[in-house]
Design a protein around this motif. Structure first.
Motif, PDB file in Angstrom:
ATOM      1  N   GLY A  41       0.808  -1.205   0.000  1.00 32.61           N
ATOM      2  CA  GLY A  41       0.000   0.000   0.000  1.00 32.61           C
ATOM      3  C   GLY A  41       0.845   1.260   0.000  1.00 32.61           C
ATOM      4  N   VAL A  42       0.460   2.240  -0.825  1.00 30.59           N
ATOM      5  CA  VAL A  42       1.137   3.537  -0.895  1.00 30.59           C
ATOM      6  C   VAL A  42       0.066   4.610  -1.020  1.00 30.59           C
ATOM      7  CG1 VAL A  42       2.819   4.972  -2.104  1.00 30.59           C
ATOM      8  CG2 VAL A  42       3.105   2.504  -2.100  1.00 30.59           C
ATOM      9  N   ASN A  43      -0.004   5.506  -0.049  1.00 26.15           N
ATOM     10  CA  ASN A  43      -1.004   6.564  -0.083  1.00 26.15           C
ATOM     11  C   ASN A  43      -0.414   7.866   0.433  1.00 26.15           C
ATOM     12  OD1 ASN A  43      -3.687   5.098  -0.733  1.00 26.15           O
ATOM     13  ND2 ASN A  43      -2.822   3.863   0.915  1.00 26.15           N
ATOM     14  N   GLY A  44      -0.859   8.981  -0.149  1.00 27.35           N
ATOM     15  CA  GLY A  44      -0.443  10.277   0.362  1.00 27.35           C
ATOM     16  C   GLY A  44      -0.007  11.227  -0.724  1.00 27.35           C
ATOM     17  N   SER A  45      -0.126  12.524  -0.412  1.00 26.95           N
ATOM     18  CA  SER A  45       0.237  13.563  -1.373  1.00 26.95           C
ATOM     19  C   SER A  45       1.740  13.641  -1.598  1.00 26.95           C
ATOM     20  CB  SER A  45      -0.276  14.922  -0.874  1.00 26.95           C
ATOM     21  OG  SER A  45       0.215  15.188   0.453  1.00 26.95           O
ATOM     22  N   GLY A  46       2.539  13.071  -0.680  1.00 27.93           N
ATOM     23  CA  GLY A  46       3.983  13.130  -0.830  1.00 27.93           C
ATOM     24  C   GLY A  46       4.567  11.978  -1.626  1.00 27.93           C
ATOM     25  N   CYS A  47       3.734  10.997  -1.975  1.00 32.01           N
ATOM     26  CA  CYS A  47       4.250   9.841  -2.717  1.00 32.01           C
ATOM     27  C   CYS A  47       3.247   9.385  -3.770  1.00 32.01           C
ATOM     28  CB  CYS A  47       4.604   8.703  -1.770  1.00 32.01           C
ATOM     29  SG  CYS A  47       3.284   8.241  -0.592  1.00 32.01           S
ATOM     30  N   PRO A  48       3.022  10.206  -4.799  1.00 33.19           N
ATOM     31  CA  PRO A  48       2.158   9.782  -5.902  1.00 33.19           C
ATOM     32  C   PRO A  48       2.659   8.472  -6.497  1.00 33.19           C
ATOM     33  CG  PRO A  48       2.752  12.108  -6.107  1.00 33.19           C
ATOM     34  CD  PRO A  48       3.603  11.541  -5.018  1.00 33.19           C
ATOM     35  N   VAL A  65      13.806   3.624   1.942  1.00 31.08           N
ATOM     36  CA  VAL A  65      12.697   4.145   1.151  1.00 31.08           C
ATOM     37  C   VAL A  65      13.178   5.448   0.536  1.00 31.08           C
ATOM     38  CG1 VAL A  65      10.313   4.955   1.147  1.00 31.08           C
ATOM     39  CG2 VAL A  65      10.999   3.134   2.721  1.00 31.08           C
ATOM     40  N   SER A  66      13.047   5.598  -0.762  1.00 32.47           N
ATOM     41  CA  SER A  66      13.447   6.834  -1.428  1.00 32.47           C
ATOM     42  C   SER A  66      12.246   7.441  -2.142  1.00 32.47           C
ATOM     43  CB  SER A  66      14.580   6.584  -2.435  1.00 32.47           C
ATOM     44  OG  SER A  66      14.197   5.647  -3.413  1.00 32.47           O
ATOM     45  N   TYR A  67      12.238   8.773  -2.221  1.00 32.69           N
ATOM     46  CA  TYR A  67      11.126   9.518  -2.803  1.00 32.69           C
ATOM     47  C   TYR A  67      11.649  10.450  -3.896  1.00 32.69           C
ATOM     48  CZ  TYR A  67       9.166   8.209   1.750  1.00 32.69           C
ATOM     49  OH  TYR A  67       8.760   7.514   2.864  1.00 32.69           O
ATOM     50  N   SER A  68      10.837  10.674  -4.919  1.00 32.93           N
ATOM     51  CA  SER A  68      11.251  11.578  -5.988  1.00 32.93           C
ATOM     52  C   SER A  68      10.304  12.760  -6.171  1.00 32.93           C
ATOM     53  CB  SER A  68      11.360  10.808  -7.318  1.00 32.93           C
ATOM     54  OG  SER A  68      10.120  10.212  -7.668  1.00 32.93           O
ATOM     55  N   ASN A  86       2.275  14.270   2.888  1.00 25.26           N
ATOM     56  CA  ASN A  86       2.429  13.087   3.733  1.00 25.26           C
ATOM     57  C   ASN A  86       2.527  11.835   2.876  1.00 25.26           C
ATOM     58  OD1 ASN A  86      -0.490  13.088   3.078  1.00 25.26           O
ATOM     59  ND2 ASN A  86      -0.540  11.341   4.482  1.00 25.26           N
ATOM     60  N   CYS A  87       2.996  10.757   3.495  1.00 23.33           N
ATOM     61  CA  CYS A  87       3.072   9.470   2.795  1.00 23.33           C
ATOM     62  C   CYS A  87       2.851   8.350   3.800  1.00 23.33           C
ATOM     63  CB  CYS A  87       4.424   9.299   2.113  1.00 23.33           C
ATOM     64  SG  CYS A  87       4.538   7.766   1.133  1.00 23.33           S
ATOM     65  N   GLN A  88       1.994   7.410   3.425  1.00 25.97           N
ATOM     66  CA  GLN A  88       1.722   6.230   4.243  1.00 25.97           C
ATOM     67  C   GLN A  88       2.081   4.991   3.435  1.00 25.97           C
ATOM     68  OE1 GLN A  88      -2.484   6.746   5.034  1.00 25.97           O
ATOM     69  NE2 GLN A  88      -2.104   8.055   6.792  1.00 25.97           N
ATOM     70  N   LEU A  89       3.049   4.235   3.935  1.00 26.61           N
ATOM     71  CA  LEU A  89       3.484   3.010   3.277  1.00 26.61           C
ATOM     72  C   LEU A  89       3.082   1.812   4.124  1.00 26.61           C
ATOM     73  CD1 LEU A  89       7.138   3.881   2.159  1.00 26.61           C
ATOM     74  CD2 LEU A  89       5.077   3.909   0.758  1.00 26.61           C
TER      75      LEU A  89
END
Length: 216
Positions: A41-48, A65-68, A86-89
């Motif tokens: 699961g991946v949810n949040g405005s910080g991790c489209p 975990v890396s973000y772009s 935010n981001c929920q993994l």
């Protein structure tokens, strides 16, 4: 190099980790078998979709975990909702029989450009499905700032929360970035904070502690 595991498919990574406590409890070696991590699961405005990735270090001591596209900002060019991201993994960690794990430490890194008077916040928590959420740990940053930032959350040995033995529980990670203009002028300036770096490649590193489960 890390082997990437993207959130866009049935991705998995192999993970085994070690933890060397500073005092007392004997070191528990990682399980001899490989650990498989599924991103469920991946949810949040910080991790489209497609912008958060999980990978294992080559020495099997941690996973990252890396973000772009994880940027909170206020001011010129920013939307009203951009001040908070935010981001929920949710991860399914398959642990070999006879072992369980806990999070001993988490390292968060990124880049911030905060005008004089502006401020930023990074906060995070992590917990196992079905257990009480841990309290969010907050890290504050004040402008003027135009540099990389780093924050670490460390759990004392006697406060480690282990996954229940013999049960499948998803491991959940919640992170958040906030930027406030404060006394800066958002009509003339832009302040931002990113879980990212100038080259678009920054990692959040999670260190594990291992424990053997009681024999039935």
């Amino acid at each position: 190099m890390f082997g990437p595991v993207t959130t866009g498919g049935a991705a998995a990574a192999l993970l085994a980790a070690t933890f060397t406590p500073g005092a007392a409890p004997a070191r528990v070696a990682p399980p001899p078998d490989k650990i498989v991590i599924d991103v469920v699961g991946v949810n949040g405005s910080g991790c489209p979709a497609g912008t958060a990735h999980v990978a294992v270090s080559p020495d099997n001591t941690a996973f990252t975990v890396s973000y772009s596209d994880y940027i909170a900002q206020v001011g010129v060019g920013a939307k009203p909702t951009d001040f908070r991201k935010n981001c929920q993994l949710s991860l399914n960690v398959h642990v070999p029989q006879g072992f369980t794990y806990a999070i001993a430490k988490a390292d968060y890194r990124g880049f911030a450009r905060l005008e004089n008077g502006a401020n930023g916040l990074e906060r995070a928590n992590y917990y196992f499905q079905g257990q009480s959420q841990t309290a969010f740990i907050n890290h504050h940053f004040n402008g003027p700032l135009n540099d990389d930032w780093q924050a670490s959350d460390t759990t004392d040995i006697d406060q480690l929360v282990y996954a229940p033995c013999g049960a499948m529980r998803y491991f959940n990670i919640n992170t958040e970035l906030r930027v406030e203009a404060g006394t800066s002028d958002p009509t003339r300036t832009t302040s931002l904070m990113a879980m990212d770096s100038t080259d678009g490649s920054i990692n959040t590193l999670y260190h594990f502690a291992w424990k053997e489960c009681p024999r039935p």
